[in-house]
Design a protein around this motif. Structure first.
Motif, PDB file in Angstrom:
ATOM      1  N   ALA A  49    -105.977  -1.353  30.192  1.00 35.74           N
ATOM      2  CA  ALA A  49    -105.361  -2.604  30.666  1.00 35.74           C
ATOM      3  C   ALA A  49    -105.059  -2.511  32.156  1.00 35.74           C
ATOM      4  O   ALA A  49    -105.290  -3.465  32.908  1.00 35.74           O
ATOM      5  CB  ALA A  49    -104.080  -2.885  29.876  1.00 35.74           C
ATOM      6  N   MET A  50    -104.579  -1.358  32.602  1.00 33.21           N
ATOM      7  CA  MET A  50    -104.290  -1.212  34.023  1.00 33.21           C
ATOM      8  C   MET A  50    -105.572  -1.334  34.835  1.00 33.21           C
ATOM      9  O   MET A  50    -105.592  -1.985  35.884  1.00 33.21           O
ATOM     10  CB  MET A  50    -103.623   0.137  34.300  1.00 33.21           C
ATOM     11  N   SER A  51    -106.628  -0.752  34.328  1.00 32.08           N
ATOM     12  CA  SER A  51    -107.909  -0.820  35.029  1.00 32.08           C
ATOM     13  C   SER A  51    -108.484  -2.242  35.016  1.00 32.08           C
ATOM     14  O   SER A  51    -109.111  -2.678  35.980  1.00 32.08           O
ATOM     15  CB  SER A  51    -108.836   0.192  34.372  1.00 32.08           C
ATOM     16  N   ASP A  52    -108.258  -2.973  33.931  1.00 37.78           N
ATOM     17  CA  ASP A  52    -108.850  -4.313  33.785  1.00 37.78           C
ATOM     18  C   ASP A  52    -108.009  -5.422  34.418  1.00 37.78           C
ATOM     19  O   ASP A  52    -108.529  -6.513  34.659  1.00 37.78           O
ATOM     20  CB  ASP A  52    -109.038  -4.646  32.301  1.00 37.78           C
ATOM     21  N   CYS A  53    -106.744  -5.182  34.661  1.00 44.27           N
ATOM     22  CA  CYS A  53    -105.881  -6.245  35.214  1.00 44.27           C
ATOM     23  C   CYS A  53    -106.453  -6.722  36.556  1.00 44.27           C
ATOM     24  O   CYS A  53    -106.640  -5.919  37.468  1.00 44.27           O
ATOM     25  CB  CYS A  53    -104.461  -5.721  35.407  1.00 44.27           C
ATOM     26  N   PRO A  54    -106.739  -8.011  36.675  1.00 47.08           N
ATOM     27  CA  PRO A  54    -107.421  -8.499  37.883  1.00 47.08           C
ATOM     28  C   PRO A  54    -106.544  -8.484  39.141  1.00 47.08           C
ATOM     29  O   PRO A  54    -107.070  -8.602  40.246  1.00 47.08           O
ATOM     30  CB  PRO A  54    -107.827  -9.928  37.508  1.00 47.08           C
ATOM     31  N   VAL A  55    -105.233  -8.361  38.976  1.00 45.12           N
ATOM     32  CA  VAL A  55    -104.353  -8.413  40.150  1.00 45.12           C
ATOM     33  C   VAL A  55    -103.533  -7.129  40.326  1.00 45.12           C
ATOM     34  O   VAL A  55    -102.569  -7.096  41.093  1.00 45.12           O
ATOM     35  CB  VAL A  55    -103.421  -9.644  40.084  1.00 45.12           C
ATOM     36  N   GLU A  56    -103.904  -6.085  39.571  1.00 49.03           N
ATOM     37  CA  GLU A  56    -103.228  -4.786  39.676  1.00 49.03           C
ATOM     38  C   GLU A  56    -101.722  -4.903  39.493  1.00 49.03           C
ATOM     39  O   GLU A  56    -100.931  -4.306  40.245  1.00 49.03           O
ATOM     40  CB  GLU A  56    -103.579  -4.112  41.001  1.00 49.03           C
ATOM     41  N   ALA A  57    -101.331  -5.684  38.502  1.00 47.27           N
ATOM     42  CA  ALA A  57     -99.901  -5.877  38.232  1.00 47.27           C
ATOM     43  C   ALA A  57     -99.317  -4.805  37.315  1.00 47.27           C
ATOM     44  O   ALA A  57     -98.112  -4.708  37.171  1.00 47.27           O
ATOM     45  CB  ALA A  57     -99.675  -7.258  37.596  1.00 47.27           C
TER      46      ALA A  57
END
Ligand code: SF4
Length: 62
Positions: A49-57
């Protein structure tokens, strides 16, 4: 491991809540992570999920 979502960065795209629903849930307009320790197979989906999050949230505290 622990994980957090920065509510100011999150755009509520649903990627993390879809891929890792035992850890991330959607509030009104941002995702939130469980407060406690993440372990076992959830660690893998948190990393994804951290890798896939488009805004690095999403952040991780090992
Ligand atoms: S993947 Fe990132 S932007 Fe999308 S809901 Fe999760 S934290 Fe928010």
């Amino acid at each position: 491991m622990k994980t957090k979502v920065d509510p100011d960065e999150c755009i509520a795209c649903g990627v993390c809540t879809d891929s890792c629903p035992s850890v991330y849930t959607m509030e009104d307009d941002y995702a939130v992570a469980i407060e406690g320790e993440v372990s076992g197979e959830d660690e893998e989906c948190v990393r994804q999920a951290m890798s896939d999050c488009p805004v690095e949230a999403i952040s991780i505290d090992e």
